[in-house]
Design an enzyme around this catalytic site. Structure first.
Site, mmCIF file in Angstrom:
data_model
loop_
_atom_site.group_PDB
_atom_site.id
_atom_site.type_symbol
_atom_site.label_atom_id
_atom_site.label_comp_id
_atom_site.label_asym_id
_atom_site.label_seq_id
_atom_site.Cartn_x
_atom_site.Cartn_y
_atom_site.Cartn_z
ATOM 1 N N SER A 54 0.832 -1.217 0.000
ATOM 2 C CA SER A 54 0.000 0.000 0.000
ATOM 3 C C SER A 54 0.859 1.257 0.000
ATOM 4 O O SER A 54 0.349 2.353 -0.205
ATOM 5 C CB SER A 54 -0.948 -0.002 1.208
ATOM 6 N N HIS A 55 2.170 1.108 0.225
ATOM 7 C CA HIS A 55 3.052 2.275 0.256
ATOM 8 C C HIS A 55 4.330 2.071 -0.557
ATOM 9 O O HIS A 55 5.339 2.716 -0.320
ATOM 10 C CB HIS A 55 3.346 2.679 1.703
ATOM 11 N N ASP A 195 -4.926 0.612 1.591
ATOM 12 C CA ASP A 195 -5.475 -0.738 1.393
ATOM 13 C C ASP A 195 -6.933 -0.690 0.957
ATOM 14 O O ASP A 195 -7.405 -1.601 0.257
ATOM 15 C CB ASP A 195 -5.304 -1.575 2.668
HETATM 16 P P1 NDP Z 1 -1.077 -3.870 9.046
HETATM 17 O O1 NDP Z 1 -2.365 -3.936 9.777
HETATM 18 O O2 NDP Z 1 -0.904 -4.682 7.836
HETATM 19 O O3 NDP Z 1 0.117 -4.253 10.029
HETATM 20 C C1 NDP Z 1 0.327 -3.521 11.204
HETATM 21 C C2 NDP Z 1 1.466 -4.125 12.004
HETATM 22 O O4 NDP Z 1 1.026 -5.370 12.555
HETATM 23 C C3 NDP Z 1 2.702 -4.434 11.173
HETATM 24 O O5 NDP Z 1 3.830 -4.184 11.954
HETATM 25 C C4 NDP Z 1 2.529 -5.917 10.849
HETATM 26 O O6 NDP Z 1 3.762 -6.584 10.629
HETATM 27 C C5 NDP Z 1 1.874 -6.427 12.109
HETATM 28 N N1 NDP Z 1 1.036 -7.582 11.886
HETATM 29 C C6 NDP Z 1 0.114 -7.745 10.910
HETATM 30 N N2 NDP Z 1 -0.502 -8.931 11.056
HETATM 31 C C7 NDP Z 1 0.052 -9.527 12.149
HETATM 32 C C8 NDP Z 1 -0.148 -10.766 12.805
HETATM 33 N N3 NDP Z 1 -1.047 -11.635 12.385
HETATM 34 N N4 NDP Z 1 0.620 -11.056 13.885
HETATM 35 C C9 NDP Z 1 1.538 -10.171 14.337
HETATM 36 N N5 NDP Z 1 1.780 -8.976 13.749
HETATM 37 C C10 NDP Z 1 1.032 -8.661 12.673
HETATM 38 O O7 NDP Z 1 -0.715 -2.338 8.694
HETATM 39 P P2 NDP Z 1 -1.678 -1.108 8.543
HETATM 40 O O8 NDP Z 1 -2.699 -1.464 7.543
HETATM 41 O O9 NDP Z 1 -2.120 -0.641 9.868
HETATM 42 O O10 NDP Z 1 -0.670 -0.029 7.931
HETATM 43 C C11 NDP Z 1 -0.085 -0.266 6.656
HETATM 44 C C12 NDP Z 1 0.930 0.795 6.358
HETATM 45 O O11 NDP Z 1 0.274 2.017 6.068
HETATM 46 C C13 NDP Z 1 1.923 1.104 7.470
HETATM 47 O O12 NDP Z 1 3.228 0.971 6.941
HETATM 48 C C14 NDP Z 1 1.650 2.557 7.830
HETATM 49 O O13 NDP Z 1 2.784 3.312 8.209
HETATM 50 C C15 NDP Z 1 1.086 3.075 6.519
HETATM 51 N N6 NDP Z 1 0.291 4.282 6.735
HETATM 52 C C16 NDP Z 1 0.851 5.489 6.450
HETATM 53 C C17 NDP Z 1 0.158 6.651 6.693
HETATM 54 C C18 NDP Z 1 0.779 7.984 6.468
HETATM 55 O O14 NDP Z 1 0.147 8.979 6.785
HETATM 56 N N7 NDP Z 1 1.985 8.078 5.954
HETATM 57 C C19 NDP Z 1 -1.210 6.630 7.219
HETATM 58 C C20 NDP Z 1 -1.686 5.299 7.505
HETATM 59 C C21 NDP Z 1 -0.959 4.167 7.256
HETATM 60 P P3 NDP Z 1 4.295 -6.876 9.120
HETATM 61 O O15 NDP Z 1 4.808 -5.556 8.640
HETATM 62 O O16 NDP Z 1 5.350 -7.911 9.286
HETATM 63 O O17 NDP Z 1 3.103 -7.364 8.328
HETATM 64 O O1 PYC Z 2 -2.728 4.552 3.735
HETATM 65 O O2 PYC Z 2 -3.898 5.706 5.189
HETATM 66 C C1 PYC Z 2 -3.002 5.615 4.353
HETATM 67 C C2 PYC Z 2 -2.172 6.802 4.055
HETATM 68 C C3 PYC Z 2 -2.460 8.089 4.307
HETATM 69 C C4 PYC Z 2 -1.384 8.829 3.867
HETATM 70 C C5 PYC Z 2 -0.477 7.981 3.367
HETATM 71 N N1 PYC Z 2 -0.962 6.732 3.502
#
Ligand code: NDP
Ligand code: PYC
Length: 345
Positions: A54-55, A195
């Site tokens: 997703s990034h 996502d």
């Molecule tokens: P996920 O829900 O996929 O994962 C969140 C964390 O939980 C990760 O560290 C992941 O490890 C871990 N994890 C996932 N499944 C399991 C499991 N079954 N058991 C143990 N640990 C687990 O991520 P999000 O959807 O919350 O976020 C995705 C990305 O989006 C992130 O990198 C975040 O920084 C980015 N994002 C960026 C934003 C921005 O403003 N720049 C805003 C919102 C999100 P693993 O990595 O190994 O899967």
């Molecule tokens: O996936 O929520 C997100 C996000 C917001 C800004 C960058 N990524």
């Protein structure tokens, strides 16, 4: 959540260097300075390598649309201010957050090692990436790091009726003896906005409890969430409180915008949130106890002993190892588009 790209006859595999170089060419071709292109390309290529889809390259059109709309300054030069023994401020000058972090990183590590703890407050910045690449390198050099960044209004605070918070991730990294660092990186929304976009493109439904439609009714349809609907925080009131914490630390404390304080309507195509980011770096050697890295290794051992199979970060480390052997697989169609972007605006 992630969408694996499996190597097949319709994919081509690139080394990390090859992908970074390609992305760097794209950023420069679309108006960033060489310095900014290097930092963003490195970040985006590493996300793709680790299966942070997703990034990874999925984000390139959004970066380029934001640059083209003059919403973000791809030539910005961050201004670093050394304001106290444990506090650095950076004005990212309406540029991306990662070059601001890169500009202050050396001073941040020096301060954390001297004082035991140091804060980096970045404002006037755009963060459009995964957050783990910002913290993991600190753990690789023996430091503990926590970062928060706020994004754009699309999450309804628990108990409220309308969106206000951003998807507001929290990332944490800590050294661990004889193993990869402990790293987690999670949106405080039930699902990252990226996502939801990916699910909408693929025509997939989301699990229940992720979002609401424009009437505020629960929906599993990602398109309904994107079309006037909103996301929910993860874990009800608990995730909502963490999202509020992110708004406070990433925006109020840094001088950046809250997720609801900017409006990109006058910049058609703009997608990058214009907010702030906070990093806190701690030198665990100052605690004077047993080696922190040994203690974190012990914690992980005990977690495995009670049946845990997967640590946060494990999936990424596995993807990384695979790509070191076999390269980073990209769909041929996607790669053709990326190559075209490197040569044409
Ligand atoms: P996920 O829900 O996929 O994962 C969140 C964390 O939980 C990760 O560290 C992941 O490890 C871990 N994890 C996932 N499944 C399991 C499991 N079954 N058991 C143990 N640990 C687990 O991520 P999000 O959807 O919350 O976020 C995705 C990305 O989006 C992130 O990198 C975040 O920084 C980015 N994002 C960026 C934003 C921005 O403003 N720049 C805003 C919102 C999100 P693993 O990595 O190994 O899967
Ligand atoms: O996936 O929520 C997100 C996000 C917001 C800004 C960058 N990524």
């Amino acid at each position: 959540m992630s969408q694996p790209v499996t190597a097949t006859s319709s994919t081509e595999s690139l080394s990390l260097n090859e992908l970074t170089t390609l992305l760097q060419q794209i950023f420069e071709r679309h108006g960033t300075s060489q310095a900014v292109a290097q930092v963003l390309a490195d970040n985006c290529a590493r996300a793709q390598r680790d299966g942070s889809y997703s990034h990874g390259v999925f984000r390139i059109p959004g970066y380029l649309a934001s640059l083209a709309s003059n919403w973000v300054d791809g030539q910005a030069v961050p201004k670093v201010e050394d304001v106290a023994s444990g506090f650095i401020r950076v004005d990212a000058a309406n540029g991306f957050a990662q070059p601001a972090l890169a500009a202050a990183r050396g001073l941040l590590v020096e301060k954390a090692r001297n004082a035991g703890i140091a804060v980096l407050a970045i404002r006037n910045s755009h963060h459009f990436a995964a957050l783990w690449p910002d913290v993991e390198p600190f753990a690789e050099e023996g430091l503990v790091a926590l970062s928060v960044v706020n994004s754009m209004t699309c999450v309804v605070p628990h108990g409220a009726q309308k969106p206000l918070f951003g998807t507001n991730p929290i990332a944490f990294a800590a050294p661990r003896a004889q193993g990869n660092p402990i790293v987690f990186d999670l949106a405080t929304s039930a699902i990252a906005h990226g996502d939801v976009q990916i699910a909408a493109r693929k025509g997939h439904l989301l699990p229940a409890g992720m979002g609401v439609d424009r009437q505020g009714e629960p929906t599993e349809d990602p398109k309904a969430i994107l079309d006037g609907g909103a996301l929910l925080p993860f874990g009800g009131h608990k995730g909502s409180a963490l999202s509020m914490l992110v708004e406070l630390l990433a925006a109020a404390l840094t001088g950046g915008n809250f997720s609801f304080e900017f409006d990109w309507k006058k910049h058609p195509g703009a997608q990058t949130p214009w907010t702030g980011q906070l990093l806190i770096v701690i030198d665990p050697s100052k605690s004077g106890g047993n080696s922190f890295a040994q203690r974190s290794a012990e914690l992980v051992r005990q977690m495995h002993a009670v049946g845990l199979e997967r640590m946060p970060g494990d999936r990424r480390f596995i993807e990384r190892a695979k790509s070191q052997d076999a390269g980073i697989p990209l769909g041929v169609e996607e790669l053709t588009k990326l190559r075209a972007l490197a040569t044409h605006r």
